[in-house]
Design a protein around this motif. Structure first.
Motif, PDB file in Angstrom:
ATOM      1  N   UNK A   1      10.956   9.730  14.511  1.00 23.00           N
ATOM      2  CA  UNK A   1      10.914   8.338  14.074  1.00 23.00           C
ATOM      3  C   UNK A   1       9.603   7.654  14.449  1.00 23.00           C
ATOM      4  N   UNK A   2       9.015   8.061  15.536  1.00 23.04           N
ATOM      5  CA  UNK A   2       7.791   7.403  16.002  1.00 23.04           C
ATOM      6  C   UNK A   2       6.597   7.683  15.103  1.00 23.04           C
ATOM      7  N   UNK A   3       6.732   8.618  14.156  1.00 19.93           N
ATOM      8  CA  UNK A   3       5.639   8.918  13.227  1.00 19.93           C
ATOM      9  C   UNK A   3       5.588   7.946  12.059  1.00 19.93           C
ATOM     10  N   UNK A   4       6.569   7.061  11.965  1.00 22.16           N
ATOM     11  CA  UNK A   4       6.665   6.139  10.843  1.00 22.16           C
ATOM     12  C   UNK A   4       6.296   4.724  11.288  1.00 22.16           C
TER      13      UNK A   4
ATOM     14  N   UNK B   1       1.008   9.161   8.001  1.00 19.80           N
ATOM     15  CA  UNK B   1       0.775  10.503   8.503  1.00 19.80           C
ATOM     16  C   UNK B   1       1.353  11.551   7.557  1.00 19.80           C
ATOM     17  N   UNK B   2       0.916  12.762   7.772  1.00 20.92           N
ATOM     18  CA  UNK B   2       1.437  13.900   7.009  1.00 20.92           C
ATOM     19  C   UNK B   2       2.000  14.978   7.924  1.00 20.92           C
ATOM     20  N   UNK B   3       1.992  14.708   9.231  1.00 19.95           N
ATOM     21  CA  UNK B   3       2.513  15.665  10.202  1.00 19.95           C
ATOM     22  C   UNK B   3       3.474  14.935  11.134  1.00 19.95           C
ATOM     23  N   UNK B   4       4.311  15.737  11.793  1.00 20.43           N
ATOM     24  CA  UNK B   4       5.241  15.163  12.759  1.00 20.43           C
ATOM     25  C   UNK B   4       6.283  14.269  12.139  1.00 20.43           C
ATOM     26  N   UNK B   5       6.656  14.564  10.921  1.00 20.08           N
ATOM     27  CA  UNK B   5       7.472  13.621  10.148  1.00 20.08           C
ATOM     28  C   UNK B   5       8.961  13.709  10.451  1.00 20.08           C
TER      29      UNK B   5
ATOM     30  N   UNK C   1       9.645  13.495   2.688  1.00 18.08           N
ATOM     31  CA  UNK C   1       8.862  13.986   1.575  1.00 18.08           C
ATOM     32  C   UNK C   1       7.421  13.563   1.800  1.00 18.08           C
ATOM     33  N   UNK C   2       6.536  14.508   1.633  1.00 15.02           N
ATOM     34  CA  UNK C   2       5.105  14.240   1.725  1.00 15.02           C
ATOM     35  C   UNK C   2       4.532  14.379   0.329  1.00 15.02           C
ATOM     36  N   UNK C   3       3.890  13.310  -0.141  1.00 10.70           N
ATOM     37  CA  UNK C   3       3.413  13.319  -1.515  1.00 10.70           C
ATOM     38  C   UNK C   3       2.445  14.472  -1.774  1.00 10.70           C
ATOM     39  N   UNK C   4       1.522  14.678  -0.873  1.00  8.49           N
ATOM     40  CA  UNK C   4       0.545  15.753  -1.077  1.00  8.49           C
ATOM     41  C   UNK C   4       1.242  17.095  -0.925  1.00  8.49           C
ATOM     42  N   UNK C   5       1.292  17.801  -2.005  1.00  8.50           N
ATOM     43  CA  UNK C   5       1.978  19.086  -2.010  1.00  8.50           C
ATOM     44  C   UNK C   5       3.459  19.000  -2.279  1.00  8.50           C
TER      45      UNK C   5
ATOM     46  N   UNK D   1       0.825  -1.198   0.000  1.00  2.00           N
ATOM     47  CA  UNK D   1       0.000   0.000   0.000  1.00  2.00           C
ATOM     48  C   UNK D   1       0.862   1.252   0.000  1.00  2.00           C
ATOM     49  N   UNK D   2       0.466   2.238  -0.780  1.00  2.00           N
ATOM     50  CA  UNK D   2       1.213   3.489  -0.843  1.00  2.00           C
ATOM     51  C   UNK D   2       1.074   4.258   0.456  1.00  2.00           C
ATOM     52  N   UNK D   3       2.166   4.858   0.853  1.00  2.00           N
ATOM     53  CA  UNK D   3       2.158   5.674   2.061  1.00  2.00           C
ATOM     54  C   UNK D   3       2.042   7.144   1.691  1.00  2.00           C
ATOM     55  N   UNK D   4       1.639   7.944   2.640  1.00  2.00           N
ATOM     56  CA  UNK D   4       1.483   9.367   2.391  1.00  2.00           C
ATOM     57  C   UNK D   4       2.808  10.115   2.453  1.00  2.00           C
ATOM     58  N   UNK D   5       3.721   9.586   3.232  1.00  2.00           N
ATOM     59  CA  UNK D   5       4.997  10.283   3.416  1.00  2.00           C
ATOM     60  C   UNK D   5       6.115   9.256   3.568  1.00  2.00           C
ATOM     61  N   UNK D   6       7.304   9.699   3.229  1.00  2.00           N
ATOM     62  CA  UNK D   6       8.492   8.870   3.391  1.00  2.00           C
ATOM     63  C   UNK D   6       9.587   9.697   4.041  1.00  2.00           C
ATOM     64  N   UNK D   7      10.404   9.027   4.792  1.00  2.00           N
ATOM     65  CA  UNK D   7      11.498   9.725   5.439  1.00  2.00           C
ATOM     66  C   UNK D   7      12.782   8.934   5.368  1.00  2.00           C
ATOM     67  N   UNK D   8      13.860   9.647   5.580  1.00  2.00           N
ATOM     68  CA  UNK D   8      15.175   9.023   5.729  1.00  2.00           C
ATOM     69  C   UNK D   8      15.720   9.401   7.100  1.00  2.00           C
ATOM     70  N   UNK D   9      16.270   8.408   7.761  1.00  2.00           N
ATOM     71  CA  UNK D   9      16.939   8.602   9.042  1.00  2.00           C
ATOM     72  C   UNK D   9      18.309   7.951   8.955  1.00  2.00           C
ATOM     73  N   UNK D  10      19.166   8.290   9.876  1.00  2.00           N
ATOM     74  CA  UNK D  10      20.484   7.653   9.907  1.00  2.00           C
ATOM     75  C   UNK D  10      20.903   7.419  11.357  1.00  2.00           C
ATOM     76  N   UNK D  11      21.758   6.426  11.511  1.00  2.00           N
ATOM     77  CA  UNK D  11      22.256   6.115  12.836  1.00  2.00           C
ATOM     78  C   UNK D  11      23.728   5.761  12.743  1.00  2.00           C
ATOM     79  N   UNK D  12      24.529   6.573  13.375  1.00  2.00           N
ATOM     80  CA  UNK D  12      25.960   6.325  13.441  1.00  2.00           C
ATOM     81  C   UNK D  12      26.261   5.468  14.666  1.00  2.00           C
ATOM     82  N   UNK D  13      27.381   4.762  14.657  1.00  2.00           N
ATOM     83  CA  UNK D  13      27.730   3.905  15.807  1.00  2.00           C
ATOM     84  C   UNK D  13      27.760   4.703  17.104  1.00  2.00           C
TER      85      UNK D  13
END
Length: 121
Positions: free
Chosen positions: A105-108, A98-102, A48-52, A26-38
């Motif tokens: 990490x807990x929004x994903x 979601x489209x807010x609070x992006x 990125x939020x697709x809408x807009x 299923x398509x999501x409304x938003x996508x994000x990238x996160x990173x974690x260093x050692x």
């Protein structure tokens, strides 16, 4: 929803990499990238939020990283330029209904497996 991240690797400082995140299901409304260093906490990189077609970056990557997406392919990209050693981390893509609070990490709800980016000095 399943996410497959790819494109990581070893690059010299000042170089570029493009990460991809292919989504299935299923398509999501938003996508994000996160990173974690050692030894560090997971850090927000971009969303990125697709809408807009809304995108956002923290100051640490603003002007160097660009997030984009191909809605037809359900794929999101992260173009990373002018890479620095401090960008070294495992990069994770994530999807949200979601489209807010992006920026948090807990929004994903869905996460990819991560791809390692190593920037040598």
């Amino acid at each position: 929803v399943q996410l497959q991240a790819s494109g990581g690797g070893l690059v010299q400082a000042g170089g570029s990499l493009r990460l991809s995140c292919a989504a299935s299901g299923r398509r999501s409304r938003s996508y994000g990238w996160f990173r974690q260093a050692p030894g560090k906490e997971r850090e927000f990189v971009s969303f990125i939020r697709w809408r807009g077609n809304i995108t956002y970056y923290p100051d640490s990557v603003k002007g160097r990283f660009t997030i984009s997406g191909d809605n037809a392919k359900n794929t999101v990209y992260l173009q990373m330029n002018s890479l620095r050693p401090e960008d070294t981390a495992v990069y994770y893509c994530a999807a949200s209904v979601r489209e807010m609070g992006l920026t948090t990490a807990t929004s994903y709800q869905y996460w990819g497996q991560g791809t390692l980016v190593t920037v040598s000095s």
